[in-house]
Design a protein around this motif. Structure first.
Motif, short mmCIF file in Angstrom:
data_model
loop_
_atom_site.label_atom_id
_atom_site.label_comp_id
_atom_site.label_asym_id
_atom_site.label_seq_id
_atom_site.Cartn_x
_atom_site.Cartn_y
_atom_site.Cartn_z
N LYS A 90 53.53 -10.51 30.81
CA LYS A 90 53.07 -10.25 32.17
C LYS A 90 51.81 -9.40 32.11
O LYS A 90 51.64 -8.59 31.19
N CYS A 91 50.95 -9.58 33.11
CA CYS A 91 49.74 -8.76 33.21
C CYS A 91 49.54 -8.39 34.67
O CYS A 91 49.62 -9.24 35.55
N LYS A 142 40.58 3.60 28.56
CA LYS A 142 41.59 4.32 27.79
C LYS A 142 42.77 3.37 27.59
O LYS A 142 43.27 2.78 28.55
N ILE A 143 43.21 3.21 26.35
CA ILE A 143 44.30 2.28 26.03
C ILE A 143 45.51 3.08 25.53
O ILE A 143 45.37 3.97 24.69
N GLY A 172 58.50 4.80 25.48
CA GLY A 172 57.31 5.57 25.81
C GLY A 172 56.19 5.28 24.84
O GLY A 172 56.22 4.30 24.09
N GLY A 173 55.22 6.17 24.84
CA GLY A 173 54.02 5.98 24.06
C GLY A 173 54.23 6.05 22.55
O GLY A 173 55.03 6.85 22.06
N GLU A 180 44.51 1.14 30.47
CA GLU A 180 45.24 -0.06 30.07
C GLU A 180 46.47 0.37 29.29
O GLU A 180 46.35 1.09 28.30
N MET A 181 47.65 -0.05 29.77
CA MET A 181 48.88 0.23 29.02
C MET A 181 49.50 -1.10 28.62
O MET A 181 49.70 -1.98 29.45
N ILE A 182 49.79 -1.19 27.34
CA ILE A 182 50.45 -2.37 26.79
C ILE A 182 51.85 -1.94 26.37
O ILE A 182 52.01 -1.13 25.46
#
Length: 165
Positions: free
Chosen positions: A4-5, A18-19, A48-49, A97-99
């Protein structure tokens, strides 16, 4: 595998980017899934990250322990990812941008240690709970309608609905 995007509407051209890479654990016990319940009465998957130098597996093991108190015994296959784009909340003129990568995981549910939450997680009073996918979706929809939910509701409900199939 799902993908999904999400793009923030009316997002202008921004000069910086920022990624953030995140991992999320999908942990089932029978017909129930382990989720984090917030004081906004919404739920999200543990995760989480990914910290610098960590693999996805290492980050999942750490995040599961911190957020649920359970020990991850197995990180299985990746089942999907969600990419989110929006204006950064902390840096002007920056695209965030968070993946998020979603993995099937297993835990040792026989022992649960104390949680080690980040400050924002403590403020949201994260509590690990087991519920069905239908219950998780309904809780998030109600929180969204009431305006008490957090920014992850759409993302997590889309993932929950993919897992229902």
């Amino acid at each position: 595998m799902f993908r999904k995007c999400y793009e923030q509407e009316h997002l202008p051209d921004l000069s910086k980017k920022k990624i953030r890479t995140a991992v999320r654990a999908i942990i089932f016990k029978g017909n129930q899934i382990l989720v984090e319940l917030s004081n906004g009465h919404d739920v999200k998957l543990p995760g989480g990250g990914v910290e610098t130098g960590e693999t996805h597996k290492q980050a999942l093991i750490r995040e599961i322990k911190e957020e649920t108190g359970f020990t991850c015994t197995h990180v299985g296959e990746k089942v999907g990812e969600v990419i989110e784009h929006h204006r950064d909340l902390f840096e002007e003129d920056t695209l965030f941008e968070m993946i998020s990568h979603y993995y099937i995981c297993e835990i040792d549910a026989s022992y649960q240690s104390s949680l080690k939450l980040d400050q924002y997680e403590e403020e949201l009073d994260f509590t690990p709970v087991w519920m069905t996918l239908k219950e998780a979706i309904a809780l998030n929809k109600t929180a969204d309608e009431n305006g008490t939910g957090n920014g992850w509701i759409r993302r997590e409900n889309d993932v929950f609905e993919c897992l229902e199939v």
